[in-house]
Design a protein around this motif. Structure first.
Motif, mmCIF file in Angstrom:
data_model
loop_
_atom_site.group_PDB
_atom_site.id
_atom_site.type_symbol
_atom_site.label_atom_id
_atom_site.label_comp_id
_atom_site.label_asym_id
_atom_site.label_seq_id
_atom_site.Cartn_x
_atom_site.Cartn_y
_atom_site.Cartn_z
ATOM 1 N N ASN A 38 -3.329 -4.725 -3.334
ATOM 2 C CA ASN A 38 -2.882 -3.623 -4.174
ATOM 3 C C ASN A 38 -1.540 -3.191 -3.592
ATOM 4 N N TRP A 39 -0.470 -3.620 -4.206
ATOM 5 C CA TRP A 39 0.865 -3.391 -3.665
ATOM 6 C C TRP A 39 1.304 -1.935 -3.790
ATOM 7 N N ASN A 40 0.575 -1.127 -4.557
ATOM 8 C CA ASN A 40 0.947 0.270 -4.738
ATOM 9 C C ASN A 40 0.267 1.194 -3.742
ATOM 10 N N GLU A 41 -0.562 0.669 -2.890
ATOM 11 C CA GLU A 41 -1.271 1.466 -1.893
ATOM 12 C C GLU A 41 -1.044 0.885 -0.507
ATOM 13 N N VAL A 42 -1.037 1.762 0.480
ATOM 14 C CA VAL A 42 -0.946 1.334 1.871
ATOM 15 C C VAL A 42 -2.270 1.652 2.549
ATOM 16 N N ASP A 43 -2.534 0.984 3.657
ATOM 17 C CA ASP A 43 -3.757 1.268 4.400
ATOM 18 C C ASP A 43 -3.652 2.609 5.116
ATOM 19 N N LYS A 44 -2.461 2.903 5.647
ATOM 20 C CA LYS A 44 -2.189 4.188 6.307
ATOM 21 C C LYS A 44 -0.855 4.711 5.804
ATOM 22 N N LEU A 95 11.809 9.581 -2.233
ATOM 23 C CA LEU A 95 12.061 9.316 -0.824
ATOM 24 C C LEU A 95 11.589 7.926 -0.431
ATOM 25 N N GLN A 96 12.255 7.372 0.566
ATOM 26 C CA GLN A 96 11.852 6.075 1.118
ATOM 27 C C GLN A 96 11.709 6.238 2.624
ATOM 28 N N ILE A 97 10.553 5.828 3.132
ATOM 29 C CA ILE A 97 10.306 5.791 4.569
ATOM 30 C C ILE A 97 10.362 4.321 4.971
ATOM 31 N N SER A 98 11.322 3.975 5.818
ATOM 32 C CA SER A 98 11.488 2.570 6.200
ATOM 33 C C SER A 98 10.389 2.144 7.166
ATOM 34 N N ASP A 99 10.313 0.853 7.414
ATOM 35 C CA ASP A 99 9.308 0.329 8.338
ATOM 36 C C ASP A 99 9.603 0.696 9.788
ATOM 37 N N THR A 100 10.759 1.312 10.044
ATOM 38 C CA THR A 100 11.085 1.802 11.384
ATOM 39 C C THR A 100 10.933 3.313 11.485
ATOM 40 N N GLY A 101 10.596 3.988 10.372
ATOM 41 C CA GLY A 101 10.383 5.426 10.394
ATOM 42 C C GLY A 101 11.573 6.246 9.932
ATOM 43 N N GLY A 102 12.607 5.604 9.446
ATOM 44 C CA GLY A 102 13.762 6.334 8.916
ATOM 45 C C GLY A 102 13.492 6.814 7.501
ATOM 46 N N ILE A 103 14.018 7.984 7.158
ATOM 47 C CA ILE A 103 13.801 8.531 5.819
ATOM 48 C C ILE A 103 15.118 8.550 5.059
ATOM 49 N N GLN A 143 0.645 -4.201 9.452
ATOM 50 C CA GLN A 143 2.099 -4.300 9.578
ATOM 51 C C GLN A 143 2.754 -3.007 9.098
ATOM 52 N N GLN A 144 3.794 -2.583 9.805
ATOM 53 C CA GLN A 144 4.556 -1.427 9.357
ATOM 54 C C GLN A 144 5.354 -1.823 8.120
ATOM 55 N N VAL A 145 5.300 -0.980 7.086
ATOM 56 C CA VAL A 145 5.938 -1.311 5.818
ATOM 57 C C VAL A 145 6.816 -0.151 5.351
ATOM 58 N N THR A 146 7.751 -0.476 4.471
ATOM 59 C CA THR A 146 8.590 0.521 3.829
ATOM 60 C C THR A 146 7.816 1.090 2.642
ATOM 61 N N THR A 147 7.814 2.420 2.536
ATOM 62 C CA THR A 147 7.107 3.075 1.440
ATOM 63 C C THR A 147 8.058 3.973 0.669
ATOM 64 N N GLU A 148 7.768 4.148 -0.600
ATOM 65 C CA GLU A 148 8.530 5.046 -1.455
ATOM 66 C C GLU A 148 7.553 5.972 -2.162
ATOM 67 N N PHE A 149 7.970 7.216 -2.323
ATOM 68 C CA PHE A 149 7.140 8.152 -3.068
ATOM 69 C C PHE A 149 8.004 9.259 -3.634
ATOM 70 N N ILE A 150 7.450 9.988 -4.579
ATOM 71 C CA ILE A 150 8.150 11.113 -5.209
ATOM 72 C C ILE A 150 7.492 12.394 -4.713
ATOM 73 N N LEU A 151 8.331 13.286 -4.185
ATOM 74 C CA LEU A 151 7.868 14.560 -3.640
ATOM 75 C C LEU A 151 8.402 15.680 -4.509
ATOM 76 N N PRO A 152 7.524 16.428 -5.188
ATOM 77 C CA PRO A 152 8.004 17.563 -5.995
ATOM 78 C C PRO A 152 8.237 18.780 -5.102
ATOM 79 N N ILE A 153 9.384 19.414 -5.286
ATOM 80 C CA ILE A 153 9.742 20.627 -4.532
ATOM 81 C C ILE A 153 9.989 21.725 -5.558
ATOM 82 N N ILE A 154 9.323 22.871 -5.388
ATOM 83 C CA ILE A 154 9.519 23.990 -6.303
ATOM 84 C C ILE A 154 10.587 24.909 -5.709
#
Length: 158
Positions: A38-44, A95-103, A143-154
């Motif tokens: 499931n490429w849209n989900e991560v284990d952690k 936002l994108q969190i890289s596999d090294t922890g950069g945002i 494996q550490q992976v790059t993740t992307e998500f949308i964060l709503p801010i009010i």
């Protein structure tokens, strides 16, 4: 006796097919494995060290997003923002969190009224991400992976 020998030879010739081992190529195994992901989900999910004590995946995700939004809110509260009319808007940050922890802030969806009242809101949001504590990247199959998500801010300014 001759009939028994002929019968045994026929059985041996036809049964050889049962001993053939069907080989599966490594590419076929890889393709099968890739389709089960499931490429849209991560284990952690990505996390901060403050969230390490939580054990549930959903709790860790909630902890990560609450720390992230809290940090952005604190940064914006410390800035002097003057508006001529009330602003109530939900800003979507991609936002994108890289596999090294950069945002990285990939994209912002901001209403035109908010941009008119706070022209440097996108710069403020990007700068707020520069002072975040260390982020541990998401993990998929160990494996550490790059993740992307949308964060709503009010945003609410008066």
């Amino acid at each position: 006796m001759k009939q028994i020998c002929v019968f045994l030879v026929i059985i041996l010739l036809t049964s050889c097919e049962y001993f053939n081992v069907k080989k599966t190529s490594s590419e076929a195994i890889l393709n099968e494995e890739l389709q089960t992901f499931n490429w849209n989900e991560v284990d952690k999910y990505p996390t901060f060290s403050l969230c390490d004590s939580l054990s549930n995946k959903q709790e860790k995700k909630q902890c990560f997003t609450s720390i992230l939004t809290g940090h952005i809110f604190k940064y914006l509260q410390d800035e002097i923002i003057v508006v001529t009319q009330d602003v109530n808007d939900t800003i979507d940050l991609k936002l994108q969190i890289s596999d090294t922890g950069g945002i990285t802030l990939l994209e912002t969806k901001i209403d035109s009224l908010t941009i008119q009242e706070i022209p440097n809101i996108d710069v403020l949001l990007a700068n707020s991400l520069n002072t975040l504590p260390k982020i541990f990247p998401g993990i998929k199959r160990g494996q550490q992976v790059t993740t992307e998500f949308i964060l709503p801010i009010i945003i609410s300014a008066r």
